[in-house]
Design a protein around this motif. Structure first.
Motif, PDB file in Angstrom:
ATOM      1  N   UNK B  31       0.842  -1.193   0.000  1.00 32.51           N
ATOM      2  CA  UNK B  31       0.000   0.000   0.000  1.00 32.51           C
ATOM      3  C   UNK B  31       0.876   1.242   0.000  1.00 32.51           C
ATOM      4  N   UNK B  33       0.376   5.605   0.216  1.00 34.13           N
ATOM      5  CA  UNK B  33      -0.590   6.589   0.698  1.00 34.13           C
ATOM      6  C   UNK B  33      -0.190   7.975   0.210  1.00 34.13           C
ATOM      7  N   UNK B  96       4.692   1.518   3.643  1.00 31.40           N
ATOM      8  CA  UNK B  96       5.296   0.650   4.656  1.00 31.40           C
ATOM      9  C   UNK B  96       6.369  -0.173   3.962  1.00 31.40           C
ATOM     10  N   UNK B 103       5.879   3.303   8.578  1.00 27.74           N
ATOM     11  CA  UNK B 103       5.553   4.035   7.367  1.00 27.74           C
ATOM     12  C   UNK B 103       6.581   5.148   7.160  1.00 27.74           C
TER      13      UNK B 103
END
Lengths: 111, 114
Positions: B31, B33, B96, B103
């Motif tokens: 992921x 962000x 991450x 993160x």
């Protein structure tokens, strides 16, 4: 609603002083709490806390988490002018990887 | 520690135009962000960029305004569309990295809209 609150919002100290920064949170399905230091643009990672009562330490910085009372503190001892920055607390909940940030504490260390 | 780079590092744009910000990670991440930091404010999550599926947007952010691409596990783009002065912010990507839960953030893109 998930929420992270930091205090104080700003702090001015002199070199050599010790400071304690506070972070309280209300988050669904808490996963971790992270502290970052932001000087110009990108936040730089300081600590990640997942368990209560275990102090994490790096040089003059240390941090601890209390999952019962839902807060964390960041201590900086023997402060230096290079510690001047915004300190951000962020909490990850619900196992999503998303971070909810507090407002930040602006620390100014005077010579 | 992880290396995350962003381009451009800063830009000055005219209102009504669009800007695409690139984020490159030196290892694969599940992921990524995208965050916005308005002047004097803390970071606010815009969206989660997932490889192989549409991005997931937070309340107050929509795909038409902030389209996101995630073509592979090391790269993502965020476009700020039809810009107005209120879009003047620092835009940061994060991920991450390293298989852990920490993160890390890219250096940020400072955007000024005139």
């Amino acid at each position: 609603e998930d929420k992270v609150v930091q205090s104080p919002l700003s702090l001015v100290v002199h070199e050599g002083d010790t400071v304690t920064l506070n972070c309280s949170y209300e988050v669904t399905n808490f996963r971790s709490l992270l502290w970052y230091k932001q000087e110009k643009k990108a936040p730089t990672f300081l600590f990640m806390l997942t368990s209560s009562g275990i102090e994490k330490k790096s040089g003059r910085l240390s941090s601890i988490l209390d999952k019962k009372e839902l807060f964390s503190i960041l201590n900086i001892t023997a402060t230096q002018t290079g510690d001047s920055a915004v300190y951000l607390c962020a909490v990850e909940g619900s196992n999503t990887g998303k971070l909810i940030f507090g407002q930040g504490t602006t620390l100014q260390v005077k010579p | 520690s992880a290396v995350i780079s962003q381009k451009p590092s800063r830009d000055i744009c005219q209102r009504g135009t669009s800007l695409t910000i690139q984020c490159q990670v030196d290892s694969q991440v599940t992921m990524m962000f995208w965050y916005r930091q308005q002047p004097g404010q803390s970071l606010t999550l815009i969206a989660t960029a997932n490889q192989g599926s549409e991005a997931t947007y937070e309340s107050g952010f929509v795909i038409d305004k902030f389209p996101i691409s995630r073509p592979n596990l090391t790269f993502s783009t965020l476009t700020v569309s039809n810009m107005s002065p209120e879009d003047s912010s620092i835009y940061l990507c994060s991920g991450e990295v390293g298989g852990g839960e920490t993160q890390y953030f890219g250096p940020g893109t400072r955007l000024l809209v005139l």
